[in-house]
Design a protein around this motif. Structure first.
Motif, PDB file in Angstrom:
ATOM      1  N   THR A  73       0.836  -1.201   0.000  1.00 53.72           N
ATOM      2  CA  THR A  73       0.000   0.000   0.000  1.00 53.72           C
ATOM      3  C   THR A  73       0.869   1.247   0.000  1.00 53.72           C
ATOM      4  O   THR A  73       0.608   2.211  -0.731  1.00 53.72           O
ATOM      5  N   GLN A  77       1.014   4.094  -2.893  1.00 54.17           N
ATOM      6  CA  GLN A  77       0.707   5.481  -2.558  1.00 54.17           C
ATOM      7  C   GLN A  77       1.900   6.399  -2.833  1.00 54.17           C
ATOM      8  O   GLN A  77       1.737   7.554  -3.231  1.00 54.17           O
ATOM      9  N   THR A 105      -3.782  -0.375  -7.555  1.00 53.35           N
ATOM     10  CA  THR A 105      -3.800   0.704  -8.545  1.00 53.35           C
ATOM     11  C   THR A 105      -5.077   0.709  -9.379  1.00 53.35           C
ATOM     12  O   THR A 105      -5.202   1.509 -10.316  1.00 53.35           O
TER      13      THR A 105
END
Length: 258
Positions: A73, A77, A105
């Motif tokens: 994650t 990000q 994504t």
């Protein structure tokens, strides 16, 4: 010798030697399995990797000692954040057995296309490209049951065959732990950064091709125990730990300057 782990026994042949993991001196070494399956010696594909990676300005390796701490994650990000700043970004998922990039994504169901110039990554935005084995599985629930050499071969193919184009950042999402994938990505990127890629395996520090490594963890003791091992890995391959934030939410390793 720069390619000898600090916990190796006396007379270790070195991680880049053809005898790594196979010599009599390797018996009982905790690194024996990883060394035996890692790529060694002059590799004809290194020149192709060097050519591909020459257009990538910064390579960021995202690591974790324990699974389930938010590493993938964070990697996704980070890629989105860099892209939002107008940077050209690639996200490379080398977690072969547990690919998460397609889900994180929003690219589930997409496929990789091949042309004469190589593999085309899947684009989230015009300036954010993603590559993962998850795009190649006929069923996302299929288990990938591969031994180290086959994983290493796919990682090499990602580096030499994917047409990234000019990138400001390549964010590499690695699997948890310190195993074949970690040694391979570090060696391949180190080799690509060397002036003579064919001879790089024995002439450069393993971390030469990685600009920074980010270690992600949670504050629980059971996770911190493993992240200490990840930090130890960074140090052994030449990535110096610069600092850690409170509770070790994540620690940053940067390349040791020579």
């Amino acid at each position: 010798m720069g390619d000898v782990p600090s916990d190796a026994p006396a007379h270790c042949p070195g991680t880049s030697s053809e005898e790594a993991g196979k010599a009599a001196e390797c018996q009982g070494c905790p690194n024996q399995s990883a060394c035996a399956s890692a790529p060694k010696g002059p590799d004809p594909d290194l020149a192709a990797i060097a050519e591909r990676m020459s257009s990538v300005k910064n390579k960021l390796l995202v690591l974790s000692g324990k699974g389930g701490v938010g590493k993938s994650t964070f990697a996704a990000q980070l890629a989105f954040a860099l892209a939002s700043q107008g940077k050209e970004v690639g996200l490379l998922d080398i977690d072969i057995c547990g690919p998460s990039a397609p889900k994180l994504t929003g690219l589930e169901g997409e496929e990789v296309h091949q042309s004469g110039s190589g593999w085309s990554p899947v684009y989230v935005e015009d300036n954010l490209a993603v590559m993962s084995i998850g795009f190649m599985l006929p069923n996302p629930d299929d288990a990938v049951i591969w031994r180290g050499p086959r994983k290493n071969a796919l990682i090499k193919q990602f580096l030499k065959d994917v047409v990234w184009g000019e990138l400001d950042y390549l964010v590499v999402d690695a699997p948890p732990g310190t195993s074949d994938e970690h040694i391979s990505i570090a060696q391949f990127l180190r080799a690509a950064a060397a002036p003579d890629a064919a001879a790089a395996a024995s002439s450069r520090n393993i971390a030469g091709g990685v600009d920074a490594a980010i270690i992600v963890t949670t504050p629980q003791e059971v996770s911190i125990i493993d992240v200490r091992k990840e930090i130890s890995f960074c140090r052994k391959v030449g990535l110096q730990v610069r600092h850690s934030l409170p509770l070790l939410k994540f620690s940053t390793c940067r390349q040791r300057m020579s």
